[in-house]
Design an enzyme around this catalytic site. Structure first.
Site, mmCIF file in Angstrom:
data_model
loop_
_atom_site.group_PDB
_atom_site.id
_atom_site.type_symbol
_atom_site.label_atom_id
_atom_site.label_comp_id
_atom_site.label_asym_id
_atom_site.label_seq_id
_atom_site.Cartn_x
_atom_site.Cartn_y
_atom_site.Cartn_z
ATOM 1 N N ASP A 177 17.690 29.480 47.098
ATOM 2 C CA ASP A 177 18.938 29.734 47.847
ATOM 3 C C ASP A 177 18.650 29.693 49.350
ATOM 4 O OD1 ASP A 177 21.171 31.420 45.841
ATOM 5 O OD2 ASP A 177 19.103 31.304 45.164
ATOM 6 N N GLU B 201 26.812 31.355 52.296
ATOM 7 C CA GLU B 201 26.704 32.582 51.510
ATOM 8 C C GLU B 201 25.556 33.488 51.951
ATOM 9 O OE1 GLU B 201 26.611 32.262 47.223
ATOM 10 O OE2 GLU B 201 26.838 34.432 47.071
ATOM 11 N N ASP C 167 27.696 26.903 49.854
ATOM 12 C CA ASP C 167 27.007 27.752 48.886
ATOM 13 C C ASP C 167 25.716 27.022 48.547
ATOM 14 O OD1 ASP C 167 26.110 29.490 47.018
ATOM 15 O OD2 ASP C 167 28.034 29.711 45.991
ATOM 16 N N ILE D 118 23.144 27.705 46.625
ATOM 17 C CA ILE D 118 23.068 27.579 45.161
ATOM 18 C C ILE D 118 24.253 28.339 44.600
ATOM 19 C CG2 ILE D 118 21.851 28.121 43.033
ATOM 20 C CD1 ILE D 118 19.291 27.652 44.259
ATOM 21 N N ASP D 119 25.253 27.589 44.154
ATOM 22 C CA ASP D 119 26.369 28.207 43.460
ATOM 23 C C ASP D 119 25.942 28.317 41.998
ATOM 24 O OD1 ASP D 119 28.935 29.142 42.885
ATOM 25 O OD2 ASP D 119 29.592 27.113 42.363
ATOM 26 N N THR E 48 23.792 30.986 40.868
ATOM 27 C CA THR E 48 22.362 31.383 40.879
ATOM 28 C C THR E 48 21.924 31.847 39.491
ATOM 29 O OG1 THR E 48 22.578 32.000 43.193
ATOM 30 C CG2 THR E 48 20.656 32.846 42.048
ATOM 31 N N HIS F 90 32.708 37.018 35.634
ATOM 32 C CA HIS F 90 33.356 36.154 36.620
ATOM 33 C C HIS F 90 34.728 35.663 36.188
ATOM 34 C CE1 HIS F 90 29.100 35.038 38.316
ATOM 35 N NE2 HIS F 90 29.427 36.295 38.485
ATOM 36 N N SER G 213 28.785 27.549 37.671
ATOM 37 C CA SER G 213 28.913 26.917 38.993
ATOM 38 C C SER G 213 30.070 25.930 39.100
ATOM 39 C CB SER G 213 27.608 26.200 39.392
ATOM 40 O OG SER G 213 27.536 24.899 38.825
ATOM 41 N N LYS H 96 31.684 22.806 36.932
ATOM 42 C CA LYS H 96 32.941 22.753 36.151
ATOM 43 C C LYS H 96 33.965 21.834 36.811
ATOM 44 C CE LYS H 96 33.231 27.418 36.034
ATOM 45 N NZ LYS H 96 31.848 27.852 36.285
ATOM 46 N N ARG I 12 39.788 30.264 35.623
ATOM 47 C CA ARG I 12 38.994 31.363 36.180
ATOM 48 C C ARG I 12 39.966 32.515 36.368
ATOM 49 N NH1 ARG I 12 34.121 30.745 38.655
ATOM 50 N NH2 ARG I 12 33.383 32.524 39.840
ATOM 51 N N ASP J 123 32.686 29.114 47.048
ATOM 52 C CA ASP J 123 32.643 28.911 45.594
ATOM 53 C C ASP J 123 33.679 27.890 45.120
ATOM 54 O OD1 ASP J 123 30.559 30.653 44.951
ATOM 55 O OD2 ASP J 123 31.894 32.391 44.813
HETATM 56 P P1 AMP Z 1 30.368 30.748 38.008
HETATM 57 O O1 AMP Z 1 29.013 30.148 37.935
HETATM 58 O O2 AMP Z 1 31.491 29.758 37.964
HETATM 59 O O3 AMP Z 1 30.557 31.865 37.025
HETATM 60 O O4 AMP Z 1 30.536 31.381 39.451
HETATM 61 C C1 AMP Z 1 29.494 31.862 40.227
HETATM 62 C C2 AMP Z 1 30.102 32.586 41.405
HETATM 63 O O5 AMP Z 1 30.903 33.665 40.959
HETATM 64 C C3 AMP Z 1 29.103 33.221 42.319
HETATM 65 O O6 AMP Z 1 28.771 32.343 43.358
HETATM 66 C C4 AMP Z 1 29.834 34.455 42.864
HETATM 67 O O7 AMP Z 1 30.172 34.294 44.233
HETATM 68 C C5 AMP Z 1 31.110 34.516 42.073
HETATM 69 N N1 AMP Z 1 31.487 35.852 41.605
HETATM 70 C C6 AMP Z 1 30.811 37.001 41.722
HETATM 71 N N2 AMP Z 1 31.527 38.043 41.210
HETATM 72 C C7 AMP Z 1 32.697 37.523 40.761
HETATM 73 C C8 AMP Z 1 33.867 38.096 40.144
HETATM 74 N N3 AMP Z 1 33.953 39.389 39.887
HETATM 75 N N4 AMP Z 1 34.872 37.259 39.825
HETATM 76 C C9 AMP Z 1 34.784 35.937 40.084
HETATM 77 N N5 AMP Z 1 33.715 35.351 40.672
HETATM 78 C C10 AMP Z 1 32.677 36.125 41.008
HETATM 79 MG MG MG Z 2 28.545 30.792 44.484
#
Ligand code: AMP
Ligand code: MG
Length: 339
Positions: free
Chosen positions: A52, A75, A129, A131-132, A134, A225, A249, A252, A266, A279
């Site tokens: 990251d 980030e 970001d 690394i989206d 992580t 998430h 990430s 999608k 989401r 994100d």
């Molecule tokens: P994903 O890989 O699509 O699940 O998304 C990863 C991203 O979700 C990370 O970069 C975080 O910034 C974000 N994230 C963290 N907490 C939450 C939450 N409570 N709701 C939605 N996204 C979140």
């Molecule tokens: Mg992210």
């Protein structure tokens, strides 16, 4: 090499962004191939790795050198690396960065990382970001390097590097450091899949499918998430039987843009979480420039011009467009449309 965007006023910005994301993706692949990912915990307990920090340093270096007037809202920051406690991690970040930026020392690397700590969008602001996903990176699943340019708060350009995503779901992303797939989008012009060498592999087009029997959805792996149960209720209401693809990430968004899924939900899990601009900015544009639609759960457009967070939005719905109004109506009917 000639590109389909060469005549566009932001062509040089897109070339710059693609080069930066390609180098950052190489760094991520190299770190992932090592046994120790150098994981630290941030104040909110979320993980951050050597990759990251290294990816943010490389992208910010390019932006600082080539576009010194632009704001950068990224980030990470270098606070954790500057103290003695994480000297080993900093040394590893520096050695990973030096492979692609020879001669960079520790102070320079920290300065590059902290170039990404602007709070408010200037007329031109990049959001990154490094690394989206992580958590996907830690599991050796999907993750993305995501970079977008906001002009007056609107996403004008987006690039995604998806180092673990092959050209089609299930395909291998390739073995060497330039492997994986890359996505580029310009508002009003189009979106493309780009090879690791930087040539356009194909224009992106969302799926034309709208028959419930054939609809495919994707969603986060992490149940923190998105509300997996609510997404299941939406699919049941629409008569969709196929189980969702769970992908970490902004990969999608790439999957929707290239027509391998018709929807990405989401859905807020309650509480007052607001999505972060880094994100979604790049992924949103990749989908819309490929002919799809992206809104929040109430059908409102995502507003990127208010700082770090999408303060006026709740959740995200991305689709091939044809499906969008039906999805928003289903969310409303089920009481998932947010406040
Ligand atoms: P994903 O890989 O699509 O699940 O998304 C990863 C991203 O979700 C990370 O970069 C975080 O910034 C974000 N994230 C963290 N907490 C939450 C939450 N409570 N709701 C939605 N996204 C979140
Ligand atoms: Mg992210």
């Amino acid at each position: 090499m000639p590109q389909p965007w060469d005549q566009h006023p932001l062509a040089a910005d897109l070339d710059l962004a693609l080069g930066a994301v390609r180098r950052a993706s190489r760094l991520c692949r190299h770190v992932q191939a090592s046994l120790d990912l150098g994981v630290l915990r941030k104040d909110d307990r979320s993980p951050v790795t050597v990759a990251d920090f290294g990816a943010q340093a490389l992208v910010c270096r390019d932006l600082l050198e080539e576009r010194p007037q632009d704001a950068v809202i990224a980030e990470e920051n270098a606070d954790a690396l500057r103290g003695d406690r994480h000297a080993d991690t900093l040394a590893r970040v520096v050695s990973e960065v030096q492979r692609l930026a020879p001669g960079a020392d520790a102070e320079t690397v920290c300065r590059w990382i902290d170039h990404g700590t602007d709070e408010h969008p200037a007329p031109r602001a990049w959001t990154l970001d490094p690394i989206d996903g992580t958590k996907g990176f830690l599991r050796a699943d999907q993750y993305a390097v995501a970079l977008a340019l906001l002009i007056d708060g609107e996403v004008a350009l987006g690039v995604l590097g998806c180092p673990n995503l092959g050209p089609r779901l299930g395909d291998s992303p390739g073995e060497d450091e330039s492997g994986g797939t890359f996505y580029a989008a310009l508002a009003g012009l189009g979106a493309w899949r780009v090879s690791g060498e930087g040539t356009v592999a194909e224009p992106l087009r969302v799926s034309p499918q709208d028959d419930p029997a054939h609809l495919r959805f994707c969603e986060s792996v992490e149940s923190a998430h998105t509300a997996h149960g609510d997404a299941q209720r939406v699919r049941e209401l629409l008569g969709i039987e196929a189980a969702p693809q769970r992908i970490d990430s902004q990969a999608k968004y790439a999957v929707v843009a290239r027509g391998e899924a018709e929807g990405y939900l989401r859905l807020p899990r309650g509480g007052d979480y607001r999505e972060r601009i880094w994100d979604h900015a790049a992924g949103m544009l990749v989908v819309t420039a490929a002919g799809g639609r992206v809104t929040d759960v109430a059908g409102r457009p995502l507003e990127f011009g208010h700082g770090h967070a999408l303060v006026n939005n709740r959740g995200v719905v991305a689709s091939n467009g044809r499906l969008h109004d039906r999805l928003i109506a289903a969310l409303r009917e089920l009481g998932i449309a947010g406040d």
